[in-house]
Motif scaffolding. Structure first.
Motif, PDB file in Angstrom:
ATOM      1  N   CYS A 166       0.974  -1.179   0.322  1.00 53.74           N
ATOM      2  CA  CYS A 166       0.154   0.182   0.347  1.00 53.74           C
ATOM      3  C   CYS A 166       0.965   0.852   0.484  1.00 53.74           C
ATOM      4  O   CYS A 166       1.716   0.788   0.157  1.00 53.74           O
ATOM      5  CB  CYS A 166      -0.824   0.029   1.264  1.00 53.74           C
ATOM      6  SG  CYS A 166      -0.356   0.764   2.654  1.00 53.74           S
ATOM      7  N   ARG A 168       1.933   3.338   2.141  1.00 56.50           N
ATOM      8  CA  ARG A 168       1.815   3.231   3.517  1.00 56.50           C
ATOM      9  C   ARG A 168       3.316   2.253   3.818  1.00 56.50           C
ATOM     10  O   ARG A 168       4.452   2.051   4.185  1.00 56.50           O
ATOM     11  CB  ARG A 168       1.726   3.557   4.158  1.00 56.50           C
ATOM     12  CG  ARG A 168       0.469   4.865   4.735  1.00 56.50           C
ATOM     13  CD  ARG A 168       0.012   5.019   6.194  1.00 56.50           C
ATOM     14  NE  ARG A 168       1.365   5.521   6.864  1.00 56.50           N
ATOM     15  CZ  ARG A 168       1.239   5.919   8.300  1.00 56.50           C
ATOM     16  NH1 ARG A 168      -0.450   5.248   8.500  1.00 56.50           N
ATOM     17  NH2 ARG A 168       1.833   5.806   9.057  1.00 56.50           N
ATOM     18  N   CYS A 169       3.051   1.655   2.534  1.00 56.72           N
ATOM     19  CA  CYS A 169       4.177   0.425   2.731  1.00 56.72           C
ATOM     20  C   CYS A 169       5.620   0.796   2.172  1.00 56.72           C
ATOM     21  O   CYS A 169       7.018   0.717   1.889  1.00 56.72           O
ATOM     22  CB  CYS A 169       4.049  -0.561   1.844  1.00 56.72           C
ATOM     23  SG  CYS A 169       2.363  -1.680   2.624  1.00 56.72           S
ATOM     24  N   CYS A 241       4.057  -2.787   7.664  1.00 57.16           N
ATOM     25  CA  CYS A 241       3.324  -2.183   7.846  1.00 57.16           C
ATOM     26  C   CYS A 241       1.736  -1.490   8.415  1.00 57.16           C
ATOM     27  O   CYS A 241       0.926  -2.478   8.633  1.00 57.16           O
ATOM     28  CB  CYS A 241       2.834  -2.013   5.956  1.00 57.16           C
ATOM     29  SG  CYS A 241       1.180  -0.696   5.604  1.00 57.16           S
ATOM     30  N   CYS A 244      -1.532  -1.946   6.175  1.00 58.85           N
ATOM     31  CA  CYS A 244      -2.191  -3.075   5.415  1.00 58.85           C
ATOM     32  C   CYS A 244      -1.885  -4.202   6.614  1.00 58.85           C
ATOM     33  O   CYS A 244      -2.582  -5.385   6.023  1.00 58.85           O
ATOM     34  CB  CYS A 244      -1.376  -2.924   4.129  1.00 58.85           C
ATOM     35  SG  CYS A 244      -0.340  -2.947   4.122  1.00 58.85           S
TER      36      CYS A 244
HETATM   37 ZN   LIG Z   1       0.663  -1.275   3.579  1.00 62.76          ZN
END
Ligand SMILES: [Zn+2]
Length: 339
Positions: A166, A168-169, A241, A244
């Protein structure tokens, strides 16, 4: 229907079945600026049955160089972009349904906006909204297609919850307010808008017709001025993360939101970044001086924008004079300071 879409049905990647799937699909377009207008036009022509378009701005003359759905009269009449897009799309393809929503995307409405949508496409101009969309789409298991363009370069990536990394990953923390160039300070050319939006819409067509194997599975970066096209292959989602894996949706949480408040009796709104920053005011003044008459000292930068005046302080706070509408102030902040 077959005549209108015949060339697309001939294309083996779509075919008759794919076309029927497109007609039965609903897509949310977050933002209807340059990228969003381009998404809207391509999806409408392709026959995606339902488009929900959300945007907080109205059309301005500075948009016409790259925002293909809009015309001079829209700028003259300051028509909201979502409404102008709906009107224009009705002329392009009257068979599809467009829901135009003139609103600021925030944590109080983002979940209802993605409701019933098969895919969400990012055409926003700020990271605040992208991290919010990332959270909402992970929470509700909805694919979304990130896209950003400024100057002559841009980036895009498709997020499929549970399958791919995602936002934010890849970018764990949101960039600080005022740390990135924006189209209103660094400029932008239309070819990068067309390139990034084209990749995003192709991904949407693959998702909507059930062809995930054809997707690019990468963080794609394009610079049409320097002739650089790069694909960074995406690995598995980051095991640590926050969004996710741990399913903590910090941007859906009210307290992490950018704060905006009407200053009573002053016809002004104060906007503050979600976390304190230390702005380099000289650098900010330098960036703004191409578009505006800027005043600055060690404490603040002040500049006019159309009928408004913005004063920005070293901690990233800004006061927008000339309005008591929070969404106008947030929009100007995203455009000139960048979030
Ligand atoms: Zn993520």
């Amino acid at each position: 229907m077959n005549e209108r879409y015949s060339r697309q049905i001939l294309f083996p990647g779509i075919g008759q079945e794919g076309q029927e799937r497109l007609l039965a699909s609903r897509v949310l377009l977050v933002g209807c600026g340059a990228l969003g207008a381009s998404h809207a036009e391509m999806l409408a022509r392709a026959g995606v049955g339902k488009l929900r378009i959300v945007d907080r701005d109205f059309v301005e003359y500075t948009n016409l160089q790259r925002q293909t759905l809009f015309k001079e009269s829209d700028a003259q009449d300051r028509v909201p972009k979502a409404a102008a897009a709906k009107q224009r799309i009705a002329e392009i393809n009257s068979e599809i349904e467009v829901e135009a929503i003139v609103a600021d995307v925030n944590n109080s409405n983002v979940e209802s906006l993605i409701d019933n949508c098969d895919v969400v496409i990012d055409g926003s101009d700020n990271f605040q909204v992208r991290y919010l969309v990332n959270d909402a789409c992970l929470k509700h298991d909805r694919p979304w297609i990130y896209g950003a363009a400024v100057s002559g370069y841009g980036t895009t990536m498709t997020v499929i919850p549970g399958e791919s990394p995602c936002l934010r990953c890849i970018f764990e923390e949101m960039p600080d307010a005022g740390s990135s160039p924006t189209c209103d300070t660094a400029g932008v050319i239309m070819p990068i808008i067309s390139s990034i939006s084209a990749v995003q819409v192709a991904e949407a067509l693959k998702l909507l017709t059930g062809q995930r194997g054809e997707m690019h599975h990468s963080l794609m970066q394009i610079d049409v001025w320097r002739n650089e096209w790069r694909k960074i292959k995406l690995a598995e989602p980051n095991q640590d993360c926050v969004a996710c894996r741990k399913r903590k949706f910090e941007f859906l949480d009210a307290e992490s939101q950018e704060f905006a408040a009407v200053l009573c009796g002053r016809n002004a709104v104060q906007v503050a970044p979600p976390r304190p920053v230390k702005l380099d005011l000289e650098e900010l003044a330098d960036r703004l001086c191409y578009t505006s008459a800027v005043n600055y000292n060690e404490y603040l930068v002040r500049f006019p924008i159309d009928v408004y005046e913005m004063t920005v302080f070293v901690d990233g706070r800004a006061i927008v004079k000339g309005t008591d509408d929070i969404s106008v102030a947030r929009s100007l902040y995203a455009k000139y300071i960048g979030t």
